[in-house]
Design a protein around this motif. Structure first.
Motif, mmCIF file in Angstrom:
data_model
loop_
_atom_site.group_PDB
_atom_site.id
_atom_site.type_symbol
_atom_site.label_atom_id
_atom_site.label_comp_id
_atom_site.label_asym_id
_atom_site.label_seq_id
_atom_site.Cartn_x
_atom_site.Cartn_y
_atom_site.Cartn_z
ATOM 1 N N TYR A 47 18.238 -40.197 48.060
ATOM 2 C CA TYR A 47 17.499 -39.079 47.472
ATOM 3 C C TYR A 47 18.174 -37.775 47.857
ATOM 4 O O TYR A 47 18.522 -37.555 49.020
ATOM 5 C CB TYR A 47 16.045 -39.091 47.973
ATOM 6 C CG TYR A 47 15.236 -37.921 47.474
ATOM 7 C CD1 TYR A 47 14.889 -37.813 46.137
ATOM 8 C CD2 TYR A 47 14.817 -36.921 48.347
ATOM 9 C CE1 TYR A 47 14.154 -36.751 45.666
ATOM 10 C CE2 TYR A 47 14.069 -35.849 47.891
ATOM 11 C CZ TYR A 47 13.745 -35.769 46.542
ATOM 12 O OH TYR A 47 13.010 -34.702 46.093
ATOM 13 N N ASP A 56 13.081 -35.571 33.472
ATOM 14 C CA ASP A 56 12.125 -36.510 34.059
ATOM 15 C C ASP A 56 10.956 -35.802 34.733
ATOM 16 O O ASP A 56 10.253 -36.401 35.542
ATOM 17 C CB ASP A 56 12.846 -37.387 35.088
ATOM 18 C CG ASP A 56 13.988 -38.163 34.482
ATOM 19 O OD1 ASP A 56 13.850 -38.607 33.332
ATOM 20 O OD2 ASP A 56 15.020 -38.329 35.170
ATOM 21 N N VAL A 65 12.582 -43.440 34.026
ATOM 22 C CA VAL A 65 13.315 -42.176 34.091
ATOM 23 C C VAL A 65 14.541 -42.262 33.195
ATOM 24 O O VAL A 65 14.902 -43.329 32.695
ATOM 25 C CB VAL A 65 13.724 -41.858 35.540
ATOM 26 C CG1 VAL A 65 12.490 -41.672 36.406
ATOM 27 C CG2 VAL A 65 14.607 -42.959 36.110
ATOM 28 N N ALA A 71 10.076 -44.580 38.143
ATOM 29 C CA ALA A 71 9.436 -43.670 39.095
ATOM 30 C C ALA A 71 8.093 -44.274 39.479
ATOM 31 O O ALA A 71 7.077 -44.032 38.823
ATOM 32 C CB ALA A 71 9.258 -42.287 38.481
ATOM 33 N N THR A 75 6.943 -38.311 39.210
ATOM 34 C CA THR A 75 7.882 -37.242 39.562
ATOM 35 C C THR A 75 7.124 -35.923 39.631
ATOM 36 O O THR A 75 5.993 -35.795 39.155
ATOM 37 C CB THR A 75 9.012 -37.131 38.531
ATOM 38 O OG1 THR A 75 8.442 -36.842 37.244
ATOM 39 C CG2 THR A 75 9.805 -38.427 38.451
ATOM 40 N N ASP A 81 11.845 -37.611 42.338
ATOM 41 C CA ASP A 81 11.052 -38.823 42.553
ATOM 42 C C ASP A 81 10.084 -38.633 43.711
ATOM 43 O O ASP A 81 10.474 -38.211 44.815
ATOM 44 C CB ASP A 81 11.972 -40.006 42.844
ATOM 45 C CG ASP A 81 11.210 -41.304 42.949
ATOM 46 O OD1 ASP A 81 10.702 -41.789 41.933
ATOM 47 O OD2 ASP A 81 11.101 -41.826 44.080
#
Length: 295
Positions: A47, A56, A65, A71, A75, A81
């Motif tokens: 991440y 997204d 996504v 996800a 989101t 995310d």
């Protein structure tokens, strides 16, 4: 008849005795899961908190996504995310909580033990410091310190530990005051053992139980305070994921995209509640153990 009574009551009482110890383990298991997620989660989930994906943004939990993934927890407003934010936020909370408690414990235990055992000037000076620092609310002092300098993890740890050590010092001082009059401590002094050695061997070991119980409770307070500072925007920088920042990012979408603030809030609440219960269990156990030994 007596034998029949025992046979009937036995099956009713046995499950209760087994159920209580199992329920008492739930807080420890929940806290252990958080520690596992904090340690292993960032390794499994990649991440980048700075990267945004506007395609997204504001996806509901379970949505697909643009990159082809899922996800699972939705989101946020910038397409980041939410599951990854919660996992990385757990690592941040554990890191800051452990660091702050360790620093507070080190300073507080040393000062409290010295003041309680040697008394005199050290005890008088520490008492005045208590009076001055306790005159200011802890969170207000942390806000002042965090807002006066550039945001960083180290600054948050120092800001939260600025008043966190007081509780450790007060508890350790009380224990040292009680132990310095015990027969084995008097015997060590009569034999000519140096004061530092007496303090290290015959006083500090008895503070371990209460200090561990107190550290557990302080950990929950530190995690909550860090989330509060990040929610206000004066805690951690944007490059460091925090539950407080995630909750703040979703406050504009509470009516429609509720999961942005709700899910990190639930994660934060579960950790604090279970750490608090675990701390109460440790406090009750060590408190009862001390009363049994002194009695």
């Amino acid at each position: 008849m007596a034998g029949l009574t025992v046979a009937v009551q036995g099956p009713r009482t046995a499950p209760r005795r087994v159920r209580r110890p199992l329920l008492s383990l739930v807080p420890a298991l929940v806290v252990g899961c958080y520690l596992l997620v904090a340690a292993v989660g960032p390794v499994l989930i990649h991440y980048d908190p700075v990267h945004t994906s506007l395609e997204d943004r504001l996806l509901a939990p379970g949505s697909r996504v643009s990159g082809g993934g899922t996800a699972w927890l939705g989101t946020d407003g910038l397409g980041r995310d939410l599951l990854a934010q919660i996992v990385y936020g757990a690592r941040t909370a554990v890191l800051i909580g452990v660091s702050t408690v360790a620093l507070s414990c080190l300073v507080g235990v040393l000062l409290g033990a010295v003041a309680g055992y040697f008394r005199g000037v050290a005890d008088a000076v520490l008492a005045r410091i208590f009076d001055v620092l306790l005159a200011f609310p802890a969170i207000l002092l942390a806000i002042v310190i965090a807002g006066a300098f550039r945001r960083s993890v180290l600054l948050v740890v120092v800001a939260l530990a600025a008043t966190g050590w007081i509780t450790f010092a007060r508890v350790t001082r009380g224990i040292a005051l009680s132990l310095r009059e015990r027969p084995w401590v008097d015997a060590a002094r009569v034999l000519g053992v140096p004061g530092r050695t007496v303090l290290a061997r015959h006083v500090l070991p008895f503070t371990a139980g209460p200090v561990v119980a107190l550290a557990t409770l302080e950990f929950a307070l530190v995690v909550l305070a860090e989330a509060g500072l990040s929610f206000l925007g004066i805690g951690l920088p944007a490059s460091t994921v925090s539950w407080g920042q995630t909750i703040a990012n979703g406050k504009e979408y509470l009516e429609t995209q509720w999961w942005i603030s709700t899910l990190p809030g639930i994660a934060l609440s579960l950790l604090i509640v279970n750490v608090g219960i675990l701390g109460d269990q440790l406090t009750a156990r060590y408190g009862r153990g001390r009363s049994d030994r002194t009695g």
